[in-house]
Write a protein that holds these residues in place. Structure first.
Motif, PDB file in Angstrom:
ATOM      1  N   GLY A 163      33.364  39.455  29.600  1.00  0.00           N
ATOM      2  CA  GLY A 163      34.162  40.644  29.309  1.00  0.00           C
ATOM      3  C   GLY A 163      35.097  40.925  30.472  1.00  0.00           C
ATOM      4  N   LEU A 164      36.382  41.130  30.171  1.00  0.00           N
ATOM      5  CA  LEU A 164      37.398  41.276  31.228  1.00  0.00           C
ATOM      6  C   LEU A 164      37.765  42.725  31.516  1.00  0.00           C
ATOM      7  CD1 LEU A 164      39.900  38.453  30.189  1.00  0.00           C
ATOM      8  CD2 LEU A 164      38.079  38.333  31.899  1.00  0.00           C
TER       9      LEU A 164
ATOM     10  N   THR B 130      35.097  42.820  36.848  1.00  0.00           N
ATOM     11  CA  THR B 130      33.988  42.894  37.818  1.00  0.00           C
ATOM     12  C   THR B 130      34.022  41.720  38.792  1.00  0.00           C
ATOM     13  OG1 THR B 130      32.454  41.593  36.474  1.00  0.00           O
ATOM     14  CG2 THR B 130      32.488  43.988  36.100  1.00  0.00           C
ATOM     15  N   LEU B 131      33.344  41.899  39.910  1.00  0.00           N
ATOM     16  CA  LEU B 131      33.203  40.806  40.877  1.00  0.00           C
ATOM     17  C   LEU B 131      32.532  39.601  40.230  1.00  0.00           C
ATOM     18  CD1 LEU B 131      31.924  42.579  44.120  1.00  0.00           C
ATOM     19  CD2 LEU B 131      34.262  42.011  43.469  1.00  0.00           C
ATOM     20  N   LYS B 132      31.544  39.877  39.392  1.00  0.00           N
ATOM     21  CA  LYS B 132      30.789  38.798  38.746  1.00  0.00           C
ATOM     22  C   LYS B 132      31.689  37.974  37.830  1.00  0.00           C
ATOM     23  CE  LYS B 132      26.228  37.953  37.031  1.00  0.00           C
ATOM     24  NZ  LYS B 132      24.896  38.576  36.903  1.00  0.00           N
ATOM     25  N   ALA B 133      32.530  38.649  37.059  1.00  0.00           N
ATOM     26  CA  ALA B 133      33.443  37.943  36.158  1.00  0.00           C
ATOM     27  C   ALA B 133      34.373  37.035  36.958  1.00  0.00           C
ATOM     28  CB  ALA B 133      34.248  38.946  35.331  1.00  0.00           C
ATOM     29  N   ILE B 134      34.915  37.560  38.046  1.00  0.00           N
ATOM     30  CA  ILE B 134      35.833  36.751  38.866  1.00  0.00           C
ATOM     31  C   ILE B 134      35.118  35.539  39.442  1.00  0.00           C
ATOM     32  CG2 ILE B 134      37.139  36.732  41.034  1.00  0.00           C
ATOM     33  CD1 ILE B 134      38.321  39.293  40.323  1.00  0.00           C
ATOM     34  N   LYS B 135      33.907  35.760  39.935  1.00  0.00           N
ATOM     35  CA  LYS B 135      33.139  34.650  40.517  1.00  0.00           C
ATOM     36  C   LYS B 135      32.935  33.551  39.479  1.00  0.00           C
ATOM     37  CE  LYS B 135      28.625  34.633  41.793  1.00  0.00           C
ATOM     38  NZ  LYS B 135      27.407  35.164  42.481  1.00  0.00           N
ATOM     39  N   ILE B 136      32.547  33.949  38.283  1.00  0.00           N
ATOM     40  CA  ILE B 136      32.297  32.959  37.225  1.00  0.00           C
ATOM     41  C   ILE B 136      33.587  32.245  36.822  1.00  0.00           C
ATOM     42  CG2 ILE B 136      31.694  32.770  34.762  1.00  0.00           C
ATOM     43  CD1 ILE B 136      29.411  34.819  35.484  1.00  0.00           C
ATOM     44  N   LEU B 137      34.668  33.012  36.659  1.00  0.00           N
ATOM     45  CA  LEU B 137      35.940  32.391  36.260  1.00  0.00           C
ATOM     46  C   LEU B 137      36.450  31.408  37.316  1.00  0.00           C
ATOM     47  CD1 LEU B 137      37.780  35.428  34.620  1.00  0.00           C
ATOM     48  CD2 LEU B 137      36.553  33.564  33.488  1.00  0.00           C
ATOM     49  N   LYS B 138      36.191  31.718  38.583  1.00  0.00           N
ATOM     50  CA  LYS B 138      36.608  30.801  39.653  1.00  0.00           C
ATOM     51  C   LYS B 138      35.762  29.517  39.652  1.00  0.00           C
ATOM     52  CE  LYS B 138      38.567  34.073  43.048  1.00  0.00           C
ATOM     53  NZ  LYS B 138      39.976  33.641  43.022  1.00  0.00           N
TER      54      LYS B 138
ATOM     55  N   LEU C 183      36.665  45.539  40.879  1.00  0.00           N
ATOM     56  CA  LEU C 183      37.526  45.420  42.062  1.00  0.00           C
ATOM     57  C   LEU C 183      38.112  46.775  42.443  1.00  0.00           C
ATOM     58  CD1 LEU C 183      39.655  42.199  41.368  1.00  0.00           C
ATOM     59  CD2 LEU C 183      37.513  42.417  42.637  1.00  0.00           C
ATOM     60  N   LYS C 184      38.479  47.547  41.429  1.00  0.00           N
ATOM     61  CA  LYS C 184      39.105  48.843  41.674  1.00  0.00           C
ATOM     62  C   LYS C 184      38.131  49.798  42.376  1.00  0.00           C
ATOM     63  CE  LYS C 184      42.402  51.838  39.525  1.00  0.00           C
ATOM     64  NZ  LYS C 184      43.314  51.948  38.385  1.00  0.00           N
ATOM     65  N   ALA C 185      36.891  49.803  41.908  1.00  0.00           N
ATOM     66  CA  ALA C 185      35.877  50.675  42.525  1.00  0.00           C
ATOM     67  C   ALA C 185      35.698  50.301  43.997  1.00  0.00           C
ATOM     68  CB  ALA C 185      34.559  50.559  41.770  1.00  0.00           C
ATOM     69  N   ILE C 186      35.608  49.011  44.275  1.00  0.00           N
ATOM     70  CA  ILE C 186      35.418  48.577  45.666  1.00  0.00           C
ATOM     71  C   ILE C 186      36.615  48.980  46.523  1.00  0.00           C
ATOM     72  CG2 ILE C 186      35.318  46.529  47.162  1.00  0.00           C
ATOM     73  CD1 ILE C 186      33.307  45.379  45.403  1.00  0.00           C
ATOM     74  N   LYS C 187      37.802  48.772  45.999  1.00  0.00           N
ATOM     75  CA  LYS C 187      39.011  49.123  46.758  1.00  0.00           C
ATOM     76  C   LYS C 187      39.000  50.613  47.112  1.00  0.00           C
ATOM     77  CE  LYS C 187      43.436  49.273  45.181  1.00  0.00           C
ATOM     78  NZ  LYS C 187      44.661  48.761  44.505  1.00  0.00           N
TER      79      LYS C 187
END
Lengths: 240, 240
Positions: free
Chosen positions: A8-9, A18-26, B19-23
């Motif tokens: 989910g984006l 989310t950080l998790k989504a980015i990590k997985i996509l990378k 990402l927005k929350a962390i920023k």
């Protein structure tokens, strides 16, 4: 075993991923991106484009019409192609605007993928209606409140039933039924505390509409729109 | 003008923050963290602790009981303190597990803060029930389906009304009413397609329970638990 991530984006703002989504996509080998129209525009693509290598992205057109037969045939073809991608890559992500468990095309795919015995992990995203309530500063549920999430029904009577039973009604897929909704709100002023619609929440062209200011309403578009209604009555169903 | 951010942190896994929350948390001058018990444990604190400087965090005990009078008094005191923090700092964040618009203590604060004319921006987070549906691989809403989100009611009759009207029922705040829920599921097997409960979704000690395997159920705890029921009937309300 190869693995598919259903990611989910979030609603559209690339920072609401989310950080998790980015990590997985990378980390995945391939990313399957659905296109919702033949012009090749893809909101999902716009969200991820700055985070991942372009060469990993495979774009598919996922038809969204109401003809069950056509849909079945097209999805069967798509599923074959996607199973091929998964078989040829260790890890694959399928990305979805919002969240994969809320009105997402991924579910049609998922139902068909089950028989292929592919390992699937779901990564949650912020659904659009949650972005909408945050934009509006409207609590969807306070203590002792209830909420329903519905597609815009074809007539006022169905809406009225929900209004009588819930503190909050979230209405998605309004499209061409906007006039039914506006008429309903005007006809039932006494039952409604607040009524807003947000078009393209968190995206370029975002538009917030107070649906009770009936005479001033200009709706530029009704695609990607969500309405939130707070009711005055506290629900027969809950015995108040 | 000074500004308060109401930041949703997601269900508990620190990677499910946006990402927005962390920023925002990195940029604000102060972060107000609610504690839900007097022992000083705070899930919100556990989520943010690796992302922000500790010295910025101010922890407050936010009472969560049913005594309206006590609640009003305690919140009035809290609001004064929090308004002071906001007046003495340019930007302040108030963090919430899940999302600020879903059963969050922030709303009590928010209702009281309105009269102080403080600028507030809401940053959405993933609600726990969305994490739950993703863990369960259960679509909450397919096309033509509807969903309701409720607190666990005090009796079976109320649940039965929801079951008859919805494809998906999400039940929060089960706590001590778990036995009512289990009895209901056993008594209404014919209406229910799937019924699961997740305790501590995405957190240490996460526990997934199939509520239809009635005789095998061991619930270690029922705090922070959410149930998802998929029904067999397609809703009188929708005219099927």
């Amino acid at each position: 075993m190869n693995k598919l991530y259903a990611v989910g984006l979030g609603p559209g703002d690339p920072e609401l991923i989310t950080l998790k989504a980015i990590k997985i996509l990378k980390n995945v080998d391939k990313i399957i991106v659905p296109e919702s129209n033949l012009k090749g525009r893809s909101l999902a693509n716009d969200i991820i484009i700055d985070y991942v290598d372009k060469y990993k992205i495979e774009t598919f057109y996922f038809p969204m019409n109401n003809n069950r037969m056509q849909l079945d045939e097209k999805y069967s073809n798509l599923v074959e192609k996607i199973v091929n991608i998964i078989n040829n890559n260790k890890t694959v992500a399928y990305v979805t605007i919002g969240d994969s468990t809320i009105y997402s095309t991924f579910n049609y795919l998922w139902l068909r993928l089950r028989k292929y015995n592919i390992e699937v992990e779901f990564i949650p995203g912020i659904p659009s209606f949650i972005a909408v309530s945050n934009l509006l500063h409207i609590p969807l549920t306070l203590k002792n409140e209830n909420l329903c999430l519905i597609e815009m029904p074809e007539n006022q009577e169905i809406l009225l039933k929900y209004i009588r039973l819930f503190n909050t009604i979230v209405i998605m897929k309004i499209y061409k039924r906007i006039q039914i909704l506006l008429d309903f709100i005007e006809d039932n002023k006494n039952l409604i505390e607040e009524a807003f619609m947000v078009e393209r929440a968190t995206l370029k062209g975002q538009n917030i509409v107070n649906l009770r200011q009936f005479d001033k309403i200009i709706c530029k578009q009704t695609y990607l729109s969500t309405a939130v209604i707070k009711t005055r009555n506290y629900g027969e169903i809950r015995g108040y």
